[in-house]
Scaffold this motif. Structure first.
Motif, PDB file in Angstrom:
ATOM      1  N   HIS A   1      55.749  46.218  50.422  1.00 20.65           N
ATOM      2  CA  HIS A   1      54.764  47.091  49.791  1.00 20.65           C
ATOM      3  C   HIS A   1      53.968  46.211  48.824  1.00 20.65           C
ATOM      4  CE1 HIS A   1      56.345  50.970  51.313  1.00 20.65           C
ATOM      5  NE2 HIS A   1      57.451  50.242  51.439  1.00 20.65           N
ATOM      6  N   LEU A   2      52.718  45.916  49.216  1.00 18.20           N
ATOM      7  CA  LEU A   2      51.904  44.922  48.522  1.00 18.20           C
ATOM      8  C   LEU A   2      50.781  45.597  47.744  1.00 18.20           C
ATOM      9  CD1 LEU A   2      51.221  41.849  48.152  1.00 18.20           C
ATOM     10  CD2 LEU A   2      49.742  42.088  50.163  1.00 18.20           C
ATOM     11  N   LEU A   3      50.707  45.314  46.456  1.00 17.43           N
ATOM     12  CA  LEU A   3      49.624  45.808  45.614  1.00 17.43           C
ATOM     13  C   LEU A   3      48.453  44.840  45.678  1.00 17.43           C
ATOM     14  CD1 LEU A   3      51.648  46.917  42.449  1.00 17.43           C
ATOM     15  CD2 LEU A   3      51.016  48.278  44.451  1.00 17.43           C
ATOM     16  N   PHE A   4      47.272  45.370  45.966  1.00 17.09           N
ATOM     17  CA  PHE A   4      46.056  44.561  46.075  1.00 17.09           C
ATOM     18  C   PHE A   4      45.205  44.866  44.848  1.00 17.09           C
ATOM     19  CE2 PHE A   4      41.832  43.689  48.099  1.00 17.09           C
ATOM     20  CZ  PHE A   4      42.062  42.371  48.428  1.00 17.09           C
ATOM     21  N   PHE A   5      45.337  44.016  43.829  1.00 16.64           N
ATOM     22  CA  PHE A   5      44.686  44.251  42.541  1.00 16.64           C
ATOM     23  C   PHE A   5      43.245  43.743  42.538  1.00 16.64           C
ATOM     24  CE2 PHE A   5      49.127  44.133  40.802  1.00 16.64           C
ATOM     25  CZ  PHE A   5      49.097  45.366  40.178  1.00 16.64           C
ATOM     26  N   GLY A   6      42.459  44.326  41.649  1.00 12.97           N
ATOM     27  CA  GLY A   6      41.103  43.846  41.424  1.00 12.97           C
ATOM     28  C   GLY A   6      40.319  44.885  40.641  1.00 12.97           C
ATOM     29  N   HIS A   7      39.262  44.424  39.966  1.00 10.52           N
ATOM     30  CA  HIS A   7      38.389  45.340  39.240  1.00 10.52           C
ATOM     31  C   HIS A   7      37.805  46.375  40.186  1.00 10.52           C
ATOM     32  CE1 HIS A   7      37.848  44.082  35.072  1.00 10.52           C
ATOM     33  NE2 HIS A   7      37.923  42.835  35.461  1.00 10.52           N
ATOM     34  N   VAL A   8      37.659  47.603  39.710  1.00 14.97           N
ATOM     35  CA  VAL A   8      36.883  48.590  40.451  1.00 14.97           C
ATOM     36  C   VAL A   8      35.464  48.059  40.591  1.00 14.97           C
ATOM     37  CG1 VAL A   8      35.908  50.919  40.402  1.00 14.97           C
ATOM     38  CG2 VAL A   8      38.272  50.548  39.694  1.00 14.97           C
ATOM     39  N   GLY A   9      34.983  47.981  41.828  1.00 13.23           N
ATOM     40  CA  GLY A   9      33.634  47.484  42.051  1.00 13.23           C
ATOM     41  C   GLY A   9      33.553  46.013  42.388  1.00 13.23           C
ATOM     42  N   CYS A  10      34.690  45.314  42.428  1.00 14.68           N
ATOM     43  CA  CYS A  10      34.634  43.877  42.703  1.00 14.68           C
ATOM     44  C   CYS A  10      34.613  43.579  44.201  1.00 14.68           C
ATOM     45  CB  CYS A  10      35.798  43.143  42.034  1.00 14.68           C
ATOM     46  SG  CYS A  10      37.390  43.382  42.851  1.00 14.68           S
ATOM     47  N   GLY A  11      34.687  44.616  45.036  1.00 19.05           N
ATOM     48  CA  GLY A  11      34.637  44.412  46.480  1.00 19.05           C
ATOM     49  C   GLY A  11      35.995  44.462  47.153  1.00 19.05           C
ATOM     50  N   LYS A  12      36.987  45.122  46.519  1.00 17.90           N
ATOM     51  CA  LYS A  12      38.341  45.152  47.078  1.00 17.90           C
ATOM     52  C   LYS A  12      38.373  45.750  48.479  1.00 17.90           C
ATOM     53  CE  LYS A  12      40.728  47.401  44.027  1.00 17.90           C
ATOM     54  NZ  LYS A  12      39.658  47.641  43.056  1.00 17.90           N
ATOM     55  N   SER A  13      37.753  46.925  48.628  1.00 18.39           N
ATOM     56  CA  SER A  13      37.853  47.624  49.914  1.00 18.39           C
ATOM     57  C   SER A  13      37.195  46.826  51.026  1.00 18.39           C
ATOM     58  CB  SER A  13      37.218  49.014  49.801  1.00 18.39           C
ATOM     59  OG  SER A  13      37.935  49.813  48.883  1.00 18.39           O
ATOM     60  N   THR A  14      36.042  46.234  50.736  1.00 15.64           N
ATOM     61  CA  THR A  14      35.358  45.419  51.748  1.00 15.64           C
ATOM     62  C   THR A  14      36.179  44.196  52.102  1.00 15.64           C
ATOM     63  OG1 THR A  14      33.139  46.171  51.124  1.00 15.64           O
ATOM     64  CG2 THR A  14      33.311  44.006  52.174  1.00 15.64           C
ATOM     65  N   GLU A  15      36.687  43.489  51.097  1.00 10.78           N
ATOM     66  CA  GLU A  15      37.484  42.286  51.368  1.00 10.78           C
ATOM     67  C   GLU A  15      38.779  42.636  52.089  1.00 10.78           C
ATOM     68  OE1 GLU A  15      36.659  39.110  51.033  1.00 10.78           O
ATOM     69  OE2 GLU A  15      34.692  39.811  50.369  1.00 10.78           O
ATOM     70  N   LEU A  16      39.343  43.790  51.757  1.00  9.53           N
ATOM     71  CA  LEU A  16      40.580  44.204  52.405  1.00  9.53           C
ATOM     72  C   LEU A  16      40.355  44.469  53.892  1.00  9.53           C
ATOM     73  CD1 LEU A  16      43.518  44.718  51.944  1.00  9.53           C
ATOM     74  CD2 LEU A  16      42.973  47.001  51.092  1.00  9.53           C
TER      75      LEU A  16
ATOM     76  N   THR B   1      45.464  49.445  47.484  1.00  5.30           N
ATOM     77  CA  THR B   1      44.533  49.002  46.447  1.00  5.30           C
ATOM     78  C   THR B   1      45.038  49.542  45.116  1.00  5.30           C
ATOM     79  OG1 THR B   1      43.110  50.939  46.806  1.00  5.30           O
ATOM     80  CG2 THR B   1      42.541  48.908  47.988  1.00  5.30           C
ATOM     81  N   ALA B   2      45.005  48.704  44.080  1.00  2.00           N
ATOM     82  CA  ALA B   2      45.590  49.088  42.788  1.00  2.00           C
ATOM     83  C   ALA B   2      44.679  48.643  41.648  1.00  2.00           C
ATOM     84  CB  ALA B   2      46.978  48.455  42.628  1.00  2.00           C
ATOM     85  N   PRO B   3      44.613  49.432  40.571  1.00  4.88           N
ATOM     86  CA  PRO B   3      43.762  49.074  39.434  1.00  4.88           C
ATOM     87  C   PRO B   3      44.365  47.937  38.621  1.00  4.88           C
ATOM     88  CG  PRO B   3      45.001  51.051  38.933  1.00  4.88           C
ATOM     89  CD  PRO B   3      45.308  50.717  40.366  1.00  4.88           C
ATOM     90  N   LEU B   4      43.508  47.091  38.083  1.00  7.34           N
ATOM     91  CA  LEU B   4      43.985  45.968  37.272  1.00  7.34           C
ATOM     92  C   LEU B   4      44.806  46.445  36.082  1.00  7.34           C
ATOM     93  CD1 LEU B   4      41.241  43.213  36.893  1.00  7.34           C
ATOM     94  CD2 LEU B   4      43.573  42.963  37.745  1.00  7.34           C
ATOM     95  N   ALA B   5      44.468  47.607  35.541  1.00  9.02           N
ATOM     96  CA  ALA B   5      45.192  48.094  34.366  1.00  9.02           C
ATOM     97  C   ALA B   5      46.674  48.302  34.668  1.00  9.02           C
ATOM     98  CB  ALA B   5      44.564  49.390  33.863  1.00  9.02           C
ATOM     99  N   LEU B   6      47.018  48.587  35.909  1.00 11.62           N
ATOM    100  CA  LEU B   6      48.425  48.733  36.274  1.00 11.62           C
ATOM    101  C   LEU B   6      49.168  47.414  36.082  1.00 11.62           C
ATOM    102  CD1 LEU B   6      50.839  50.170  37.686  1.00 11.62           C
ATOM    103  CD2 LEU B   6      49.836  49.467  39.870  1.00 11.62           C
ATOM    104  N   LYS B   7      48.520  46.324  36.440  1.00 16.84           N
ATOM    105  CA  LYS B   7      49.125  45.002  36.291  1.00 16.84           C
ATOM    106  C   LYS B   7      49.431  44.699  34.829  1.00 16.84           C
ATOM    107  CE  LYS B   7      47.840  40.129  36.988  1.00 16.84           C
ATOM    108  NZ  LYS B   7      47.425  39.799  35.617  1.00 16.84           N
ATOM    109  N   HIS B   8      48.611  45.227  33.937  1.00 14.15           N
ATOM    110  CA  HIS B   8      48.744  44.922  32.504  1.00 14.15           C
ATOM    111  C   HIS B   8      49.477  46.019  31.735  1.00 14.15           C
ATOM    112  CE1 HIS B   8      46.107  41.724  33.464  1.00 14.15           C
ATOM    113  NE2 HIS B   8      45.003  42.416  33.467  1.00 14.15           N
ATOM    114  N   ASN B   9      50.040  46.964  32.438  1.00 12.41           N
ATOM    115  CA  ASN B   9      50.572  48.146  31.769  1.00 12.41           C
ATOM    116  C   ASN B   9      51.892  47.898  31.047  1.00 12.41           C
ATOM    117  OD1 ASN B   9      49.990  50.895  31.195  1.00 12.41           O
ATOM    118  ND2 ASN B   9      51.596  51.510  32.613  1.00 12.41           N
ATOM    119  N   GLY B  10      52.506  46.745  31.285  1.00 16.02           N
ATOM    120  CA  GLY B  10      53.712  46.393  30.545  1.00 16.02           C
ATOM    121  C   GLY B  10      54.997  46.932  31.113  1.00 16.02           C
ATOM    122  N   ARG B  11      54.942  47.619  32.245  1.00 20.09           N
ATOM    123  CA  ARG B  11      56.155  48.137  32.866  1.00 20.09           C
ATOM    124  C   ARG B  11      56.414  47.411  34.179  1.00 20.09           C
ATOM    125  NH1 ARG B  11      56.097  54.548  33.107  1.00 20.09           N
ATOM    126  NH2 ARG B  11      57.967  54.064  34.333  1.00 20.09           N
ATOM    127  N   PRO B  12      57.649  47.141  34.517  1.00 18.38           N
ATOM    128  CA  PRO B  12      57.957  46.374  35.732  1.00 18.38           C
ATOM    129  C   PRO B  12      57.580  47.136  36.998  1.00 18.38           C
ATOM    130  CG  PRO B  12      59.969  47.270  34.769  1.00 18.38           C
ATOM    131  CD  PRO B  12      58.865  47.531  33.787  1.00 18.38           C
TER     132      PRO B  12
END
Length: 471
Positions: A84-99, A286-297
């Motif tokens: 189960h892979l999280l694909f992080f990136g800013h909203v609007g940075c082109g995640k869906s297209t690159e994915l 696709t996952a929001p960058l804020a999740l990566k920084h949320n401080g929880r494992p």
């Protein structure tokens, strides 16, 4: 006017034809820019961003999913127990297209069979639970199987059918749905009927009423049975793919969790992470960058970060040619180069975007809305940037400007709720997978931001003066 041969001296004929075919007036450009959805693999508007982001990113992404194209011959060694892979990136940075582009590289007879799940179309992204997502994913899988005419063993799907008919539809709280489907169910199992059952329940999750909560309660109470049936279905799909020569195993690409509300993505990935990852398959979210920084494992998940397009070198501030070339091509495929007064006007759009693909296109759209007479000049672009900045001003608080101004001085402030919120909303942009941040460039046009900068400068002078007085 821009000279395209001077700007891109080594264009291939296909790209040249696309640039020449771009709309030449603001009305047509604006019409097409109303749809800023992801581009499918092979779309003529797509521009390869690998050099503008990081060659290493593509390799890391493919390797995490077991594909090693650089080997001779290429090797495919998929994760043994799913992933189960999280694909992080800013909203609007082109995640869906690159994915879509990256997953197209994984789609092959000797690799994966890729199913895209567009959650924004299937469920309500403003009110989400794990059961909604997995029923939507199941609906997409069943439809994809039917569209591709892939046959699977009846036993592999019948357990899921029995869960619906014997556990869910017999529950008194969903008697209304049971009555609607009674005649068809009495006829007995069929693969199309299973697809209809799943679609019927998934569609209920788009309804903002008590019916949705009731169905959730019934599904959640028997979620263990559901996930067991889903895993049996996935095993049957794998067998069917291999027998039909369509792939070695399924890959689910779940697009949309990065657009969930903050409470929903926290619950989905963190509180409900164990339930989410009980599906025994390879899945990308696709996952929001804020999740990566949320401080929880996030122990149940692996992760990869799509880098922002970095326009300038961190150390010396020099422009990075590959980044500008990529962004120029992206804009000029949508608006003919004759619409720009000069190269500087085009590059101003890019600079004000900060490398955010969505915001570069949004600035182009605003230019089309406000221009009085073509071509776009620097004054038009600055007006567009001011209008984009106003969208941020509506929700930014005074304390936010202090954080943004500090980031603009290249100070890494770690993480806090406010910082994570600014990242999530796109006011604070991250580069180098998080080691470098800056305020969105259009914010520098706002008066509160300028005041915050002045305050920081005064504080720095006061500190220097105090240090000079220290014996």
């Amino acid at each position: 006017m821009l000279q395209i041969d001077e700007l891109f001296p080594q264009l291939n004929e296909e790209t040249r034809a696309t640039l020449e075919a771009a709309p030449r007036n603001e009305a047509v450009v604006l019409y097409h820019l109303h749809d800023l959805g992801p581009l499918e693999a092979g779309d003529r508007l797509y521009v390869d961003s690998k050099a503008a982001r990081s060659d290493a990113f593509s390799n890391e992404f493919l390797r995490k999913l077991g594909y090693f194209p650089e080997q001779q011959p290429p090797m495919f060694l998929p994760p043994k127990n799913g992933k189960h892979l999280l694909f992080f990136g800013h909203v609007g940075c082109g995640k869906s297209t690159e994915l879509r582009r990256l997953s197209a590289q994984l789609q092959a007879q000797d690799r994966y069979w890729v199913t895209h799940v567009d959650l924004l179309k299937l469920i309500d992204p403003n009110n989400v639970r794990y059961c909604d997502v997995w029923l939507a994913a199941t609906q997409a899988l069943l439809k994809h199987l039917e569209d591709e005419h892939i046959k699977i063993e009846e036993a592999g799907a019948k357990r899921l059918y029995n869960w619906f008919t014997q556990t869910v539809l017999t529950h008194e709280k969903v008697s209304e749905l049971s009555a609607e489907l009674k005649t068809e169910i009495e006829a007995g199992y069929s693969f199309p009927l299973l697809g209809k059952l799943v679609a019927k329940f998934t569609s209920a999750f788009k309804l903002a009423n008590t019916k949705r909560e009731t169905i959730r309660e019934v599904v959640n109470n028997s979620y263990g049975e559901f996930i067991g049936a889903l895993n049996q279905l996935l095993a049957a799909i794998t067998d069917g793919l291999q027998r039909s020569g369509k792939g070695q195993l399924p890959l689910l690409v779940i697009d949309g969790p990065d657009r969930f509300r903050g409470d929903d993505w926290r619950r989905f990935f963190q509180d409900e992470g164990i339930q989410v990852t009980q599906a025994q398959c390879v899945t990308i979210y696709t996952a929001p960058l804020a999740l990566k920084h949320n401080g929880r494992p996030l122990a149940q998940f692996d992760a990869v970060i799509l880098p922002m397009v970095k326009l300038r070198d961190f150390d010396d501030g020099h422009a990075l040619p590959a980044a500008y070339d990529m962004m120029r091509l992206m804009l000029l495929k949508r608006a003919h180069y004759s619409m720009f007064a000069d190269l500087q006007s085009l590059d101003d759009v890019i600079d004000y975007s900060g490398g955010n693909v969505r915001d570069a296109l949004k600035l182009l759209r605003i230019c089309c809305e406000i221009v009085e007479r073509l071509p776009f000049d620097r004054a038009t672009v600055e007006k567009a940037a001011t209008k984009l900045a106003a969208e941020f001003r509506h929700w930014l608080k005074i304390e936010h400007y202090q954080i943004l101004a500090q980031s603009d001085l290249l100070l890494n402030q770690g993480h806090s709720d406010d910082i994570n919120y600014l990242i999530e909303e796109g006011a604070l942009l991250e580069y180098n997978t998080g080691s470098w941040r800056q305020a969105h460039p259009v914010l520098r046009l706002l008066h509160p931001f300028k005041l915050a900068q002045e305050k920081l400068a005064q504080e720095a002078l006061a500190q220097t003066a105090a240090a000079d007085k220290t014996p």
